[in-house]
Scaffold this motif. Sequence first.
Motif, short mmCIF file in Angstrom:
data_model
loop_
_atom_site.label_atom_id
_atom_site.label_comp_id
_atom_site.label_asym_id
_atom_site.label_seq_id
_atom_site.Cartn_x
_atom_site.Cartn_y
_atom_site.Cartn_z
N VAL A 201 -6.36 -10.93 -3.06
CA VAL A 201 -5.79 -10.50 -4.35
C VAL A 201 -6.69 -10.93 -5.52
CG1 VAL A 201 -3.41 -10.48 -3.53
CG2 VAL A 201 -4.30 -12.54 -4.60
N ARG A 202 -7.46 -11.97 -5.30
CA ARG A 202 -8.34 -12.47 -6.37
C ARG A 202 -9.52 -11.51 -6.57
NH1 ARG A 202 -11.72 -17.20 -6.53
NH2 ARG A 202 -11.71 -17.76 -8.74
N LEU A 203 -10.06 -11.00 -5.46
CA LEU A 203 -11.29 -10.22 -5.56
C LEU A 203 -11.06 -8.71 -5.59
CD1 LEU A 203 -13.71 -12.16 -3.15
CD2 LEU A 203 -13.26 -12.54 -5.58
N GLY A 204 -9.98 -8.25 -4.96
CA GLY A 204 -9.82 -6.81 -4.78
C GLY A 204 -9.37 -6.09 -6.04
N ASP A 205 -9.95 -4.90 -6.29
CA ASP A 205 -9.34 -3.99 -7.26
C ASP A 205 -8.05 -3.46 -6.65
OD1 ASP A 205 -11.50 -4.07 -9.15
OD2 ASP A 205 -12.65 -2.80 -7.78
N ARG A 206 -8.14 -3.18 -5.34
CA ARG A 206 -6.95 -2.88 -4.56
C ARG A 206 -7.03 -3.65 -3.24
NH1 ARG A 206 -5.86 3.17 -3.70
NH2 ARG A 206 -8.13 3.29 -3.57
N VAL A 207 -5.86 -3.84 -2.65
CA VAL A 207 -5.76 -4.64 -1.43
C VAL A 207 -5.12 -3.79 -0.34
CG1 VAL A 207 -4.78 -6.75 -0.43
CG2 VAL A 207 -5.41 -6.71 -2.87
N ALA A 208 -5.75 -3.76 0.83
CA ALA A 208 -5.15 -3.09 1.99
C ALA A 208 -4.59 -4.17 2.90
CB ALA A 208 -6.20 -2.26 2.73
N VAL A 209 -3.26 -4.22 2.99
CA VAL A 209 -2.60 -5.22 3.81
C VAL A 209 -2.37 -4.64 5.21
CG1 VAL A 209 -0.60 -6.75 4.03
CG2 VAL A 209 -1.44 -6.12 1.75
N TYR A 210 -2.99 -5.27 6.20
CA TYR A 210 -2.92 -4.76 7.58
C TYR A 210 -1.77 -5.36 8.35
CZ TYR A 210 -7.27 -2.16 7.86
OH TYR A 210 -8.23 -1.21 7.70
N GLY A 211 -1.14 -4.51 9.15
CA GLY A 211 -0.31 -4.96 10.25
C GLY A 211 -1.07 -4.56 11.50
N GLN A 212 -0.45 -4.51 12.65
CA GLN A 212 -1.15 -4.18 13.88
C GLN A 212 -1.76 -2.76 13.86
OE1 GLN A 212 -3.03 -5.56 16.32
NE2 GLN A 212 -1.43 -7.04 15.94
N GLY A 213 -3.07 -2.68 13.59
CA GLY A 213 -3.76 -1.39 13.65
C GLY A 213 -3.46 -0.44 12.50
N ARG A 214 -2.67 -0.89 11.55
CA ARG A 214 -2.25 0.00 10.46
C ARG A 214 -2.34 -0.72 9.12
NH1 ARG A 214 0.90 4.30 11.17
NH2 ARG A 214 1.15 5.03 13.31
N ILE A 215 -2.46 0.08 8.07
CA ILE A 215 -2.36 -0.49 6.73
C ILE A 215 -0.91 -0.35 6.29
CG2 ILE A 215 -3.05 -0.24 4.31
CD1 ILE A 215 -5.77 0.73 5.27
N GLU A 216 -0.27 -1.49 6.03
CA GLU A 216 1.15 -1.45 5.67
C GLU A 216 1.36 -1.29 4.18
OE1 GLU A 216 2.61 -4.99 7.59
OE2 GLU A 216 2.95 -3.88 9.46
N GLN A 217 0.38 -1.75 3.41
CA GLN A 217 0.47 -1.61 1.95
C GLN A 217 -0.95 -1.48 1.42
OE1 GLN A 217 2.24 -4.98 -0.02
NE2 GLN A 217 2.76 -3.82 -1.86
N PHE A 218 -1.13 -0.57 0.46
CA PHE A 218 -2.47 -0.36 -0.11
C PHE A 218 -2.27 -0.20 -1.60
CE2 PHE A 218 -6.57 2.42 0.20
CZ PHE A 218 -7.31 1.36 -0.28
#
Length: 228
Positions: A201-218
Amino acid sequence: MIRFEQVTKRYPDGTTAVDDLSFEVAEGELVTLVGPSGCGKTTTMMMVNRLIEPTSGRIYVDGADIAAVDPVRLRRRIGYVIQQVGLFPHRTVLDNTATVPALVGWKRARARARAAELLDLVGLDPKTYGSRYPEQLSGGQRQRVGVARALAADPPVLLMDEPFGAVDPVVRERLQNEFLNLQRTVRKTVLMVTHDIEEAVRLGDRVAVYGQGRIEQFDTPGAVLGTP
Ligand code: ADP
Ligand code: ADP
């Protein structure tokens, strides 16, 4: 700039590392990929430079379907920074940094001048450090050389896999700050893998939060933290 369309990666042993992934990264955007170990972050990143081939789906870099781009040509346009920087031990810091420009055919003098400029940019005085060998540097300094080397040929895309993972927390924070400043100047399209949500969260303009093999939040760091 980078676009995934329904990308799946299944390894030969049957492991589905990445499952039907679609997302886009804009030019000049820094996206962090965060999540626990084994959820597919590294697999995602390594498909961008074709070190790993997807089982299905398409990946576009700068509008081109990379399946149709020669991998060697592709990698010349994509800087790659990993945790164990992998500097050549028998080459000086300056020569390590000049590796890629030399490979892509720059004249030696130009490659070395560019390498010196980049070392300066990552906070290593080329007069002091250029003639040293990697073993004569601290961990943080080696990591900076890794970043300088990845940027030397001026690739539009930068892939970073836990780039600040191998150093202690104080050095890590300094490297993060330096990298943010650097990114403000060079504005690369960056995919950065980390398992550390604070770093993400510090570095990203956006953050892709991964769960198993998937992005759960972007989403933006604020949205990911739940603070609009
Ligand atoms: P992360 O970077 O999030 O730790 P990876 O992309 O490295 O995750 O791995 C995702 C999943 O794929 C894990 O279950 C891992 O064990 C598996 N995996 C990674 N590389 C291989 C491989 N070469 N062969 C089989 N399975 C693999
Ligand atoms: P950095 O923040 O760059 O990681 P460190 O706190 O690790 O720096 O090291 C501080 C100083 O000590 C550096 O300027 C570096 O020149 C020196 N140093 C650290 N480790 C070594 C080493 N193995 N060999 C030579 N010099 C070292």
